[in-house]
Design a protein around this motif. Structure first.
Motif, short mmCIF file in Angstrom:
data_model
loop_
_atom_site.label_atom_id
_atom_site.label_comp_id
_atom_site.label_asym_id
_atom_site.label_seq_id
_atom_site.Cartn_x
_atom_site.Cartn_y
_atom_site.Cartn_z
N PHE B 108 -3.22 -16.05 28.44
CA PHE B 108 -2.47 -14.79 28.43
C PHE B 108 -2.87 -13.89 29.58
N LYS B 110 -2.88 -15.16 32.73
CA LYS B 110 -2.54 -15.98 33.90
C LYS B 110 -2.05 -15.15 35.09
N TYR B 111 -1.38 -14.02 34.78
CA TYR B 111 -0.84 -13.21 35.86
C TYR B 111 -1.87 -12.28 36.49
N TYR B 281 -4.26 -19.09 20.30
CA TYR B 281 -3.05 -18.93 21.11
C TYR B 281 -2.40 -20.27 21.50
N ILE B 388 -0.10 -21.22 38.22
CA ILE B 388 -0.19 -20.98 36.79
C ILE B 388 0.84 -21.79 36.03
N ASN B 389 1.79 -22.40 36.71
CA ASN B 389 2.70 -23.30 35.99
C ASN B 389 3.16 -24.43 36.90
#
Lengths: 123, 641
Positions: B108, B110-111, B281, B388-389
């Protein structure tokens, strides 16, 4: 020639006036003109995603029109949204709504024009 | 009439009794037990602190006495580990952190930029005693931090979850996952000879917690089926040798821990347990085994197509994703495809070269091509955790001038000049109403969806764990070494054997001292994670990869310096780069030799082969979509590189 050009200019001006819509979102302070379209695009994406994921529980219908509630900035944090409410813990999961989409929804909710305050009914 | 009255009377009594004796939840005693245990631990730490302050730390005997006191304190910590790790994982780092400084980016977050977490507490204190010079103040500070952190577990905000039964099954889940992944390996335990004694002590203390729970929460009980199996697990651990390299980790997990985990998952579902903690999570309540691939959620493999559940549409995304994967149209010169480096005949990596060609087809890239299999079980992607992705990785690789060199806007036009791509993506637009036209996100998502389907295979080792399929003794010997003496499992965690440890919310990075060449003439110059997070601890750090399928993905390490698994094992056996005599300031791997014998190394290899997954590989497509631009129609399936 001059006459034709003037008529055309007046015509274009009129069209411009007719199609000029009320701004749908609150622009961030100091946003440059070239970025406005991109800004609106982000809000629009968020709005669609809000419609898919949130509207069913959060929106209300007043006089046949959808009313999207105003959220406070404190409510609009991904961490609190995901973990702060029992219901969200099973619905607002990373599997259902990835962080990227949740950020767009927050972007939209954070920049939409607030609803007009409802007048207390006079007796 | 009298008969009816009597029946009515009896009925009333039964109804009254059943109401009067209905179990009522009262968490008072349970919370009291918790408070006592936490306070015992705090008092024990205060005693340790006093002991350190009085001790003059001069002789070996002084240090030995402190070591014994630390061991005692660790025991009372293990008595509450069940709660500590779950209720406040950040405070736990001050009580029993494995490293002085850790940098974290959890799912949560990641940004956000990585967070710096300062470690303290008992493990670091015990390790500090082994330093050449031991300063009393530094030692005391490590314990003082742990005491302050322990006090935070007495705060109302931390103990609030204890009022409801839900926290118990979630604490228990984390506890069981840790029993499988770290408690028997020596992770966060400074002395190997203490691993199993501490395990036994902890398991007995948790039984005490189970009993307290039963007394306080009778309406959502831990059923007998569970308690009986747990009792047998206790006996098993009691009868095992003290030495953790002789401990039968394989049987412990297969016959006890994993079945207990499955039961706990059924209770989580039955009692409709919902979590309000970030600890849960990524975890999936539906997973029935630790060794099922749906245990935790790492990456969104479908990307923008997340909401597509219709089989027909999924088949189309898969078809188009496959085509794009093999299509060199993605590169600026229309000659390089994903397949060029991620060869589907070689487990989606390139086994022929240490590092692949650059786009110019002359120079080489700085890093080895990673396999695409199982990448979705990471929270951060790439060896330096830059992305992140998965979709961002695709976007970058196509536009990176060293890799595919495309301009993304021009590339999208090229792709849509092919009727098949254009038509398929346009048809799929109904599933992504937030996008009015086809974007590169659609392209990237089709590609990640395609290659991720090779990540759902299981290995013989998984089948042994889940279905009790027999394993050759060398596999279990190898696994037991992996979990103990060879110290592999303290970084490559069960069950994915990658750097994601329970509760699977972050990816770990390690500094190994990987050399630039096989002769260890110099350290590899690659700064690794430091390039993304310029913190001194991150210099030369790389994300820990998975052990699954590695028998097929040579060469190894970030720069492909080792060409065989034997070389890799020898490297670790020697204590990494520092053990080989290189100067590595911040190596996170112990520089001591593991003292593995030739037979032990062989067993490790046999175990690694038992992690070969059954993967349904596919042949490349026969041809690629035709473009309206004629010059594009000479492109070859898979490209020319």
């Amino acid at each position: 020639m001059k006459y034709i050009l003037t008529v055309m200019a007046a015509f274009l001006f009129l069209i411009g006036c007719a199609t000029k819509k009320q701004p749908m979102y609150i622009y961030p302070q100091g946003i440059v003109e070239e970025k406005k379209a991109e800004f609106v695009q982000y809000c629009e994406k968020g709005k669609v995603l809000y419609g898919i994921h949130c509207a069913k529980c959060h929106s209300t219908v007043v006089a046949d029109k959808e009313v999207i509630p105003d959220f406070t900035p404190l409510q609009l944090s991904t961490y609190d949204m995901r973990l702060g409410f029992t219901k969200h813990q099973s619905t607002l999961t990373e599997r259902n709504i990835p962080e990227e989409e949740l950020e767009l929804i927050i972007f939209f909710l954070g920049h939409k024009i607030p609803n007009a305050p409802t007048e207390p009914k006079k007796k | 009439m009298a008969k009816t009255l009597i029946i009515f009377f009896i009925f009333t009594i039964i109804a009254f009794l059943s109401i009067a004796f209905q179990p009522v939840d009262d968490p008072k005693d349970y919370i009291k037990r918790y408070e006592t245990k936490i306070n015992n631990f705090r008092v024990q730490q205060l005693a340790l602190l006093q002991y350190i302050k009085k001790n003059n730390l001069q002789t070996a005997i002084d240090l030995e006495e402190i070591k014994e006191q630390i061991d005692l304190t660790r025991n009372s910590m293990k008595g509450v580990d069940f709660f500590l790790r779950y209720l406040d994982p950040l405070a736990y780092k001050k009580i029993n952190g494995p490293l002085p400084v850790e940098w974290e980016t959890e799912v949560f977050e990641k940004y956000e930029k990585p967070y710096k977490r300062i470690g303290a507490g008992l493990t670091l204190a015990a390790l500090y005693l082994e330093e050449p010079v031991v300063e009393k103040d530094s030692l005391a500070r490590l314990i003082q931090s742990a005491i302050s952190a322990t006090e935070s577990y007495q705060a109302d905000s931390t103990t609030r979850p204890l009022q409801a039964y839900t926290h118990f099954f979630l604490c228990n889940r984390l506890y069981l996952l840790n029993l499988a992944a770290i408690y028997t390996t020596g992770f966060e335990c400074p002395h190997t000879d203490r691993v199993i004694p501490e395990l036994r002590h902890m398991m007995a203390e948790v039984k005490d917690i189970y009993l307290a729970y039963a007394g306080s929460f009778p309406s959502t009980p831990l059923p007998n089926e569970y308690l009986e199996l747990y009792e047998r697990a206790l006996l098993f651990a009691r009868d095992q040798p003290n030495d953790n390299s002789m401990f039968d980790h394989f049987t412990f997990i297969k016959d006890y821990i994993n079945p207990l985990f499955s039961l706990n998952q059924t209770y989580i579902r039955r009692y409709e347990v919902v979590s309000a903690s970030f600890v849960d999570y990524s975890l999936n309540n539906e997973a029935t085994s630790i060794f099922k691939k749906d245990l935790y959620y790492g990456q969104n493999t479908k990307g923008i197509f997340l909401r597509v559940h219709d089989d027909k549409a999924l088949v189309e995304i898969d078809r188009i994703g496959k085509m794009l994967f093999y299509d060199p149209i993605l590169s600026a010169n229309n000659s390089r495809s994903c397949f060029s480096c991620h060869n589907s005949f070689e487990y989606f990596t390139d086994t022929a070269t240490a590092t692949a060609f650059q786009f110019n087809h002359q120079d080489f890239l700085p890093r080895n091509t990673p396999s695409l299999i199982n990448v979705e079980y990471n929270h951060l992607v790439m060896l330096d955790g830059k992305h992140i992705n998965l979709q961002n990785q695709v976007k970058e690789v196509v536009s990176n001038h060293m890799e595919m060199g495309s301009d993304r806007a021009a590339l999208l036009k090229k792709i849509l000049s092919c009727a098949d791509y254009e038509k398929t993506f346009k048809n799929l637009l109904t599933y992504t109403p937030q996008e009015k036209e086809v974007t590169f996100d659609h392209v990237a998502s089709a590609i990640t969806f395609y290659y991720s389907k090779f990540s759902y295979g299981y290995a013989p080792f998984d089948e042994a764990m889940d279905q009790n399929k027999p394993m050759p003794p060398a596999v279990t010997r190898g696994f037991n070494l992996f979990m103990s003496k060879a110290q592999c499992a303290t970084c490559h965690f069960v069950p994915q054997f990658n750097g994601v440890k329970p509760p699977f919310v972050g990816s770990e990075f390690e500094v190994l001292g990987t050399p630039a060449d096989k002769n260890f003439t110099a350290l590899s110059a690659d700064v690794g994670r430091f390039g993304v997070n310029p913190a001194p601890e991150m210099l030369h750090a790389f994300r820990t990869g998975s052990i699954r399928n590695i028998a097929h993905t040579k060469p190894y390490m970030h720069n492909g310096v080792f060409t065989s698994l034997e070389e890799v094992i020898d490297f670790y056996n020697a204590g990494g780069g520092a053990g080989k005599g290189l100067k590595v300031e911040n190596q996170t791997l112990s520089s001591d030799s593991l003292h593995l014998s030739a037979a032990e190394k062989k067993d490790l290899l046999v175990f690694i082969h038992a992690l070969d997954e059954k993967i349904p590989f596919e042949a490349p497509p026969a041809k690629l979509p035709t473009s309206r631009t004629k010059s594009l129609n000479n492109r070859k399936v898979g490209g020319d590189y």
